[in-house]
Write a protein that holds these residues in place. Structure first.
Motif: not given
Length: 319
Positions: A2, A6-7, A9-10, A13-14
């Motif tokens: 990844a 992407d990290r 974004r994750k 999101r969390a």
């Protein structure tokens, strides 16, 4: 593998999910608090409503013995009975019930006669005499009888034994009947008396105090128990098997005047009985002073209070 983007974004999101969860939990807690408060308020309103409906907010009357109705005055028809004099009635509440009250009787026979009215044993009698004295009810009236029991009878404006105010009241302090003498034996040869007035007194056991010692002031009702203004002042000791005169006080000065009146010559009272004083005994004034506080036992009690008046046959000279 990844990418860095992407990290990020994750992670974002969390973080957002955690924030949203915390906000949701906080909102639930607020809703729960508001719901609890609303339920409590509703329950309180229900309770208060029920309490109001059951009269819980009504003012309950207090048990105030000071304003309770103590004396009862039974009205009499002064128009139908012209021997009665309508001077109103005393108050029914708050009569003095402690100590004594001085009463002064001024006659044409010598020094004034003073009496202590017993407000403990006879508060309604005290209230009645104070009321009548305030209306000058007794002034310029005659003591119309010397009774067979050894008392001067006064307090009737008509001088007939039938007069009084337009009200009556109950007996408060009637003595008990004397205890039988255990040493006395009934006589089988004695003839029963047909007229109780011929022998009104009864011998008491040795050492027994008289029910009406000399100086006792008592009411005489017509009929017994229906007391008004008439009263007796005893100038000698008297005991009877069936007492009916409620004791209201005791002479404190002037008993010698009463004894002189009692020893005076009498004449026919109009019914064949020699009970009327030959020389008029006039009450020039009768006054009642303010109640005196203190120990009510300062006035010797001549009687033990009785719940109800005792009836007895008619005595000589009484209608």
């Amino acid at each position: 593998m990844a990418s860095s983007r992407d990290r990020q974004r994750k992670l974002a999101r969390a973080k957002l999910d955690r924030q949203m969860a915390r906000r949701a939990a906080s909102a639930r807690r607020k809703r729960q608090v508001r719901a609890g408060i609303g339920s409590a308020v509703a329950l309180l309103l229900i309770v208060l409503g029920s309490f109001w409906a059951l009269g819980g907010f009504d003012n309950e009357p207090t048990d105030d013995t000071a304003t309770s109705e103590v004396c009862t005055w039974s009205s009499q028809d002064a128009q139908a009975n012209t021997s009665l004099k309508d001077v109103g009635v005393p108050p029914t509440t708050n009569p003095p019930t402690t100590g004594t009250q001085p009463m002064t009787i001024t006659t044409n026979q010598g020094a004034p006669v003073t009496v202590d009215l017993d407000l403990v044993a006879a508060p309604c009698a005290g209230a009645s005499f104070a009321h009548l004295a305030g209306k000058a009810f007794f002034d310029n009236t005659k003591c119309h009888e010397i009774t067979a029991e050894g008392a001067v009878r006064c307090g009737d404006p008509t001088g007939t034994g039938q007069g009084g105010p337009a009200y009556t009241f109950f007996s408060e302090n009637v003595p008990n009947a004397p205890a039988p003498d255990p040493s006395a034996t009934p006589s089988t040869s004695a003839t029963p008396a047909t007229d109780a007035s011929a022998s009104p007194s009864a011998s008491a056991p040795p050492g027994t105090a008289p029910q009406y010692p000399a100086g006792t002031v008592a009411l005489i009702g017509n009929p017994p128990g229906a007391n008004g203004s008439q009263f007796l002042i005893f100038f000698k000791d008297f005991t009877t098997a069936e007492p009916r005169y409620p004791v209201i006080g005791k002479v404190t000065a002037g008993l010698d005047v009463i004894k002189k009146v009692g020893a005076a010559e009498t004449m026919d009272n109009g019914s064949g009985e020699l009970t009327k004083p030959k020389t008029d005994v006039v009450i020039q004034s009768l006054t009642v002073g303010e109640p005196a506080s203190g120990d009510p036992t300062a006035v010797p009690s001549a009687a033990t209070p009785s719940a109800a008046p005792s009836g007895s046959p008619t005595v000589a000279g009484q209608p």
